[in-house]
Design an enzyme around this catalytic site. Sequence first.
Site, mmCIF file in Angstrom:
data_model
loop_
_atom_site.group_PDB
_atom_site.id
_atom_site.type_symbol
_atom_site.label_atom_id
_atom_site.label_comp_id
_atom_site.label_asym_id
_atom_site.label_seq_id
_atom_site.Cartn_x
_atom_site.Cartn_y
_atom_site.Cartn_z
ATOM 1 C CE1 TYR A 262 -3.906 -1.876 5.282
ATOM 2 C CE2 TYR A 262 -3.589 0.397 4.581
ATOM 3 C CZ TYR A 262 -3.794 -0.936 4.272
ATOM 4 O OH TYR A 262 -3.867 -1.333 2.959
ATOM 5 C CB SER B 25 -0.847 -0.001 1.271
ATOM 6 O OG SER B 25 -1.540 1.224 1.421
HETATM 7 N N1 LIG Z 1 -8.517 -0.543 -2.066
HETATM 8 C C1 LIG Z 1 -7.543 0.228 -1.681
HETATM 9 O O1 LIG Z 1 -7.681 1.459 -1.667
HETATM 10 C C2 LIG Z 1 -6.204 -0.355 -1.278
HETATM 11 C C3 LIG Z 1 -5.098 0.484 -1.272
HETATM 12 C C4 LIG Z 1 -3.861 -0.020 -0.929
HETATM 13 C C5 LIG Z 1 -3.716 -1.347 -0.610
HETATM 14 N N2 LIG Z 1 -4.796 -2.174 -0.607
HETATM 15 C C6 LIG Z 1 -4.563 -3.598 -0.280
HETATM 16 O O2 LIG Z 1 -5.056 -4.387 -1.350
HETATM 17 C C7 LIG Z 1 -5.381 -5.689 -0.869
HETATM 18 C C8 LIG Z 1 -6.749 -6.075 -1.404
HETATM 19 O O3 LIG Z 1 -7.703 -5.145 -0.962
HETATM 20 P P1 LIG Z 1 -8.972 -4.690 -1.821
HETATM 21 O O4 LIG Z 1 -8.852 -3.228 -2.010
HETATM 22 O O5 LIG Z 1 -9.182 -5.549 -2.984
HETATM 23 O O6 LIG Z 1 -10.127 -4.871 -0.717
HETATM 24 P P2 LIG Z 1 -11.302 -5.948 -0.571
HETATM 25 O O7 LIG Z 1 -12.223 -5.846 -1.727
HETATM 26 O O8 LIG Z 1 -11.836 -5.727 0.807
HETATM 27 O O9 LIG Z 1 -10.547 -7.360 -0.641
HETATM 28 C C9 LIG Z 1 -9.809 -7.863 0.440
HETATM 29 C C10 LIG Z 1 -9.799 -9.359 0.350
HETATM 30 O O10 LIG Z 1 -9.004 -9.879 1.440
HETATM 31 C C11 LIG Z 1 -9.734 -10.942 2.007
HETATM 32 N N3 LIG Z 1 -9.331 -11.271 3.373
HETATM 33 C C12 LIG Z 1 -9.391 -10.513 4.484
HETATM 34 N N4 LIG Z 1 -8.929 -11.216 5.540
HETATM 35 C C13 LIG Z 1 -8.576 -12.444 5.070
HETATM 36 C C14 LIG Z 1 -8.038 -13.611 5.651
HETATM 37 N N5 LIG Z 1 -7.793 -13.708 6.968
HETATM 38 N N6 LIG Z 1 -7.786 -14.684 4.856
HETATM 39 C C15 LIG Z 1 -8.035 -14.634 3.527
HETATM 40 N N7 LIG Z 1 -8.582 -13.564 2.922
HETATM 41 C C16 LIG Z 1 -8.835 -12.483 3.690
HETATM 42 C C17 LIG Z 1 -11.186 -10.531 1.908
HETATM 43 O O11 LIG Z 1 -12.001 -11.671 2.089
HETATM 44 P P3 LIG Z 1 -13.442 -11.681 2.812
HETATM 45 O O12 LIG Z 1 -14.443 -11.391 1.721
HETATM 46 O O13 LIG Z 1 -13.549 -13.056 3.361
HETATM 47 O O14 LIG Z 1 -13.409 -10.627 3.873
HETATM 48 C C18 LIG Z 1 -11.184 -9.985 0.493
HETATM 49 O O15 LIG Z 1 -11.284 -11.046 -0.430
HETATM 50 C C19 LIG Z 1 -5.285 -5.622 0.656
HETATM 51 O O16 LIG Z 1 -4.061 -6.203 1.061
HETATM 52 C C20 LIG Z 1 -5.278 -4.124 0.949
HETATM 53 O O17 LIG Z 1 -4.585 -3.821 2.138
HETATM 54 C C21 LIG Z 1 -6.050 -1.705 -0.932
#
Ligand SMILES: NC(=O)c1ccc[n+]([C@@H]2O[C@H](COP(=O)([O-])OP(=O)(O)OC[C@H]3O[C@@H](n4cnc5c(N)ncnc54)[C@H](OP(=O)(O)O)[C@@H]3O)[C@@H](O)[C@H]2O)c1
Length: 279
Positions: A147, A134
């Site tokens: 975070y 991130s």
């Molecule tokens: N969106 C942003 O702005 C942003 C920016 C920077 C970095 N990120 C990073 O990008 C990555 C993906 O995020 P996203 O934006 O795509 O958000 P998202 O749509 O909330 O996806 C997150 C995924 O992680 C899964 N997850 C959470 N805890 C878990 C666990 N214990 N075991 C396995 N899966 C788990 C969730 O599954 P469930 O459905 O079961 O909860 C979901 O599939 C994350 O690492 C996040 O920190 C996001």
Amino acid sequence: MTKKTVLITGCSSGFGALAVKTFQQNGWNVVATMRTPEKDTTLGELENVLLCRLDVTDEQSIDAAVEKALAEFGSIDALVNNAGYGGHAVFEQFEMSQIQAMFETNVYGPMRVAARVLPHMRKQGSGVVVNVTSMAAEVGLPFASTYSASKFAAQGWSEGLALEYAPFNIKVKTVAPGAYGTNFSAATDNNFTAGDEQLTTYAGQLAAHFEGLAAQMRQQGGKEADPQEVADKIYQCVTSETPIHNAVGADATMLMDMKNSQSREAFLEQMSAMLVPNR
Ligand SMILES: NC(=O)c1ccc[n+]([C@@H]2O[C@H](COP(=O)([O-])OP(=O)(O)OC[C@H]3O[C@@H](n4cnc5c(N)ncnc54)[C@H](OP(=O)(O)O)[C@@H]3O)[C@@H](O)[C@H]2O)c1
């Protein structure tokens, strides 16, 4: 040419689900893992996609998914550690158990999965690991310090791993997204109302400030930033020569330019002016 196989964590939504489709469309076998595969309605239907239960905090589920992947496809050529979640609160508003839970998922989670996949990659003499970090790994974010701590840890681990595993022909990279409108905000562990009045008042101010800022950051060229950019960057990192660290998104690129063009202190002063209201 034999098909290559990628295992991706956190595929129920967001970048993970998009990455599954991106690899699949490019002819890869995909092990699409998630905590509750029974809820999936789309990915499991795709050809060459194996849906598996995998919770990154549960070793047994990791072992089972890796075994299933190897039995089905014979190899794992790439691992994408994508699962993770955020948290907004002033530091004291978090219980220690919440901070530990976040590290279990964002830091120890990718470590657990990599520990299970790397022996296989060493044996086959090649592999790529992409860890989704991130912009919170590039600057310590107020109102998201825990975070940031988890993503700094993931980034430091990734960097060390990249150097350590290069002699085995295993590449380790990070993809560091800016702000995207996935399910991320809804899944965030917010704790604005805990603690004394001074904390809750300050948290309210920060929450209002960040809401506006995040909405602004998600805008790229007058429209919402497209999370497919992140899936494409992950795919590029797996299939092409790239640096170890890869920022993605207009806001992320801007932040990296700001960070790299001045002293750390000047950069942090600029961040403070931007991120902290009523200084
Ligand atoms: N969106 C942003 O702005 C942003 C920016 C920077 C970095 N990120 C990073 O990008 C990555 C993906 O995020 P996203 O934006 O795509 O958000 P998202 O749509 O909330 O996806 C997150 C995924 O992680 C899964 N997850 C959470 N805890 C878990 C666990 N214990 N075991 C396995 N899966 C788990 C969730 O599954 P469930 O459905 O079961 O909860 C979901 O599939 C994350 O690492 C996040 O920190 C996001």
